[in-house]
Write a protein that holds these residues in place. Structure first.
Motif, mmCIF file in Angstrom:
data_model
loop_
_atom_site.group_PDB
_atom_site.id
_atom_site.type_symbol
_atom_site.label_atom_id
_atom_site.label_comp_id
_atom_site.label_asym_id
_atom_site.label_seq_id
_atom_site.Cartn_x
_atom_site.Cartn_y
_atom_site.Cartn_z
ATOM 1 N N GLU A 236 39.859 33.752 41.325
ATOM 2 C CA GLU A 236 40.841 35.326 41.575
ATOM 3 C C GLU A 236 41.718 34.463 43.121
ATOM 4 O O GLU A 236 43.175 35.012 43.055
ATOM 5 C CB GLU A 236 40.763 35.941 42.208
ATOM 6 N N ARG A 239 44.636 32.106 41.234
ATOM 7 C CA ARG A 239 45.487 32.757 40.779
ATOM 8 C C ARG A 239 46.005 33.092 41.533
ATOM 9 O O ARG A 239 48.059 32.768 42.034
ATOM 10 C CB ARG A 239 44.828 33.598 39.809
ATOM 11 N N LYS A 243 50.289 30.610 42.484
ATOM 12 C CA LYS A 243 51.529 31.461 41.112
ATOM 13 C C LYS A 243 52.521 31.406 43.099
ATOM 14 O O LYS A 243 52.457 31.446 44.422
ATOM 15 C CB LYS A 243 50.928 33.425 42.122
ATOM 16 N N LYS A 335 49.423 44.486 47.520
ATOM 17 C CA LYS A 335 49.419 45.577 45.865
ATOM 18 C C LYS A 335 49.952 44.991 45.172
ATOM 19 O O LYS A 335 50.194 44.796 43.898
ATOM 20 C CB LYS A 335 49.643 46.711 46.429
ATOM 21 N N GLU A 336 51.166 44.738 45.780
ATOM 22 C CA GLU A 336 52.387 44.056 44.077
ATOM 23 C C GLU A 336 51.460 42.944 44.339
ATOM 24 O O GLU A 336 51.631 42.464 42.975
ATOM 25 C CB GLU A 336 53.579 43.856 44.830
ATOM 26 N N ALA A 338 48.706 42.100 44.365
ATOM 27 C CA ALA A 338 47.423 41.556 43.895
ATOM 28 C C ALA A 338 47.393 41.989 41.563
ATOM 29 O O ALA A 338 46.957 41.312 40.850
ATOM 30 C CB ALA A 338 46.250 43.509 43.420
ATOM 31 N N ASP A 339 48.763 42.951 41.347
ATOM 32 C CA ASP A 339 49.385 43.447 40.169
ATOM 33 C C ASP A 339 49.596 42.021 39.596
ATOM 34 O O ASP A 339 49.611 41.810 37.831
ATOM 35 C CB ASP A 339 50.375 44.104 40.459
ATOM 36 N N LEU A 340 50.269 41.433 39.982
ATOM 37 C CA LEU A 340 50.928 40.003 39.687
ATOM 38 C C LEU A 340 50.444 39.158 38.868
ATOM 39 O O LEU A 340 50.557 38.300 38.324
ATOM 40 C CB LEU A 340 52.010 39.698 40.646
ATOM 41 N N CYS A 341 49.016 38.788 40.188
ATOM 42 C CA CYS A 341 48.104 38.106 39.891
ATOM 43 C C CYS A 341 47.192 38.677 38.593
ATOM 44 O O CYS A 341 45.797 37.541 39.251
ATOM 45 C CB CYS A 341 47.542 37.512 40.890
ATOM 46 N N ARG A 342 47.405 39.518 38.191
ATOM 47 C CA ARG A 342 46.144 40.546 37.447
ATOM 48 C C ARG A 342 44.643 40.802 37.833
ATOM 49 O O ARG A 342 43.534 40.143 37.671
ATOM 50 C CB ARG A 342 46.104 39.282 36.247
ATOM 51 N N ILE A 343 44.823 40.728 39.610
ATOM 52 C CA ILE A 343 43.667 41.034 40.215
ATOM 53 C C ILE A 343 43.035 42.334 40.049
ATOM 54 O O ILE A 343 44.520 43.425 41.284
ATOM 55 C CB ILE A 343 43.975 40.289 41.745
ATOM 56 N N HIS A 344 42.012 42.666 39.792
ATOM 57 C CA HIS A 344 41.991 44.703 40.136
ATOM 58 C C HIS A 344 40.986 44.594 41.189
ATOM 59 O O HIS A 344 39.643 45.353 41.403
ATOM 60 C CB HIS A 344 41.357 44.842 38.442
#
Length: 406
Positions: A236, A239, A243, A335-336, A338-344
């Motif tokens: 993670e 990633r 990015k 938060k943005e 995390a979403d763009l890096c596919r981290i939940h």
């Protein structure tokens, strides 16, 4: 060591030719002078070698007995105070001996103790020794106690001597289920335990000043419910590193977040860093040297290559080593990311700090004692929490075990 020296004041000679006898008393750094209520002629004082020689006159024997009793009284009272771990004050002892006991101190209010602590803490904040966030926390503590006292006792303040087991039990219940803050009712267990820890700290400060003799909040035995810290795995973290964001604000937040991931600095510490904190050692390696605002403990952290790249990227663009952003904006932008890096996972400044403790250091074999020093922890127990949540360490050990049983 107690020392008492007797002398006469010839300038205060009475009509009968006698001079008053005074005592000069010394104990550690304290010195007082007092009248013994006895008198003697200068001639007899000198003839008897200040009453040290064998005495024949009955009057002089009485005077000597009185002075001996004074010696004994001071010695006995000092020993009593030492055994009771109380402060030795020669002025107070003198008043007791001559029949003027010290006045009973007015009972101090619980909120007065908080005021004394917070004013002192505010001076430390002004001097840059502690953070304003910590001061706000102690002010919040006082407001919670104040609200509880008004509700429970219908008073503006109560004596600190009134804080007993019942008070503590009712206060805990009030904080958990009745207190209101920004429209929200009740405070979660871990926050309540932390508030009580602050209450203890405030009263410990009052004990150091001898304002109170015992800490009433030490009776509280609430425990933290330990939760696993949220941290990023190596995958993670990579990633996010790899990015590249076209939007500058996201790229900037990414770099600030990574800086914290690779240094372990909390928000208040990270954004306070300047070039003065960047030190180059004899081997040519860079270190960040500072004191953690929360603990006041010196923490030296080596600068890893990615950290140095981030510092160089923003060099000269602002006063600190990294750009400044409010926590609110930072968390929204994370938060943005995390979403763009596919981290939940919920990314925060503290996620970065936990990632440093687990994935970056412990996960790569750094000793827990060294991690504790870098994170500015006051004791290693604080650091051991990260070792418990690091699953990769367990996996590595289990892989070795599997190899044995193949």
């Amino acid at each position: 060591m107690l020392q008492i020296i007797y002398f006469i004041k010839s300038d205060k000679t009475k009509k009968n030719g006698e001079c008053p006898i005074y005592a000069k008393i010394k104990y550690q750094q304290q010195r007082i002078t007092m009248s013994t209520k006895q008198s003697i002629t200068a001639k007899r004082w000198n003839f008897t070698n200040k009453l040290r020689n064998p005495l024949k006159l009955e009057k002089e024997k009485v005077i000597k007995a009185s002075l001996d009793a004074l010696d004994l009284n001071f010695e006995r009272k000092i020993n009593q105070l030492i055994r009771a771990n109380a402060i030795v004050d020669l002025h107070d002892i003198r008043k007791e001996i001559i029949g003027k006991p010290k006045k009973k101190k007015k009972e101090i209010g619980l909120l007065d103790v908080f005021d004394i602590h917070n004013k002192s803490f505010e001076r430390k904040v002004d001097a840059g020794e502690r953070s304003s966030a910590s001061l706000q926390k102690y002010k919040r503590c006082k407001s919670l106690i104040e609200a509880f006292i008004k509700k429970q006792y219908s008073k503006d303040n109560i004596s600190i001597n009134s804080v007993d087991g019942t008070f503590i039990y009712n206060l805990e219940s009030y904080l958990k289920y009745e207190s209101v803050y920004k429209g929200k009712v009740g405070i979660k267990n871990n926050s309540v335990v932390k508030y009580f820890k602050n209450f203890k700290t405030v009263c410990n400060y009052a004990m150091k000043l001898d304002i109170i003799s015992k800490n009433p909040f030490r009776k509280y035995d609430g425990k933290l419910k330990v939760k696993d810290a949220v941290y990023l795995t190596a995958d993670e973290l990579n990633r996010i590193e790899e990015k590249t964001f076209r939007i500058e604000r996201l790229e900037r937040v990414k770099n600030i977040f990574l800086f914290s991931c690779y240094t372990g600095y909390a928000p208040v510490d990270a954004q306070a860093l300047t070039k003065k904190n960047l030190i180059k050692n004899n081997e040519g390696d860079f270190w960040i040297v500072t004191e953690r605002k929360k603990t006041g403990i010196r923490a030296n952290v080596p600068v890893l290559p990615i950290t140095l790249r981030i510092i160089k990227k923003y060099d000269g663009l602002q006063e600190g080593l990294i750009p400044k952003l409010s926590n609110q904006k930072m968390n929204a932008y994370l938060k943005e990311i995390a979403d763009l890096c596919r981290i939940h996972k919920k990314l925060t400044w503290y996620t970065a700090r936990h990632t440093f403790a687990t994935t970056v250091t412990l996960g790569n074999g750094i000793k827990i004692e060294n991690l504790s020093a870098m994170m500015g922890h006051s004791n290693i127990k604080q650091t051991q929490h990260y070792a418990k949540v690091l699953d990769s360490s367990v996996n590595d050990d289990m892989d070795k075990l599997k190899a044995i049983y193949k």
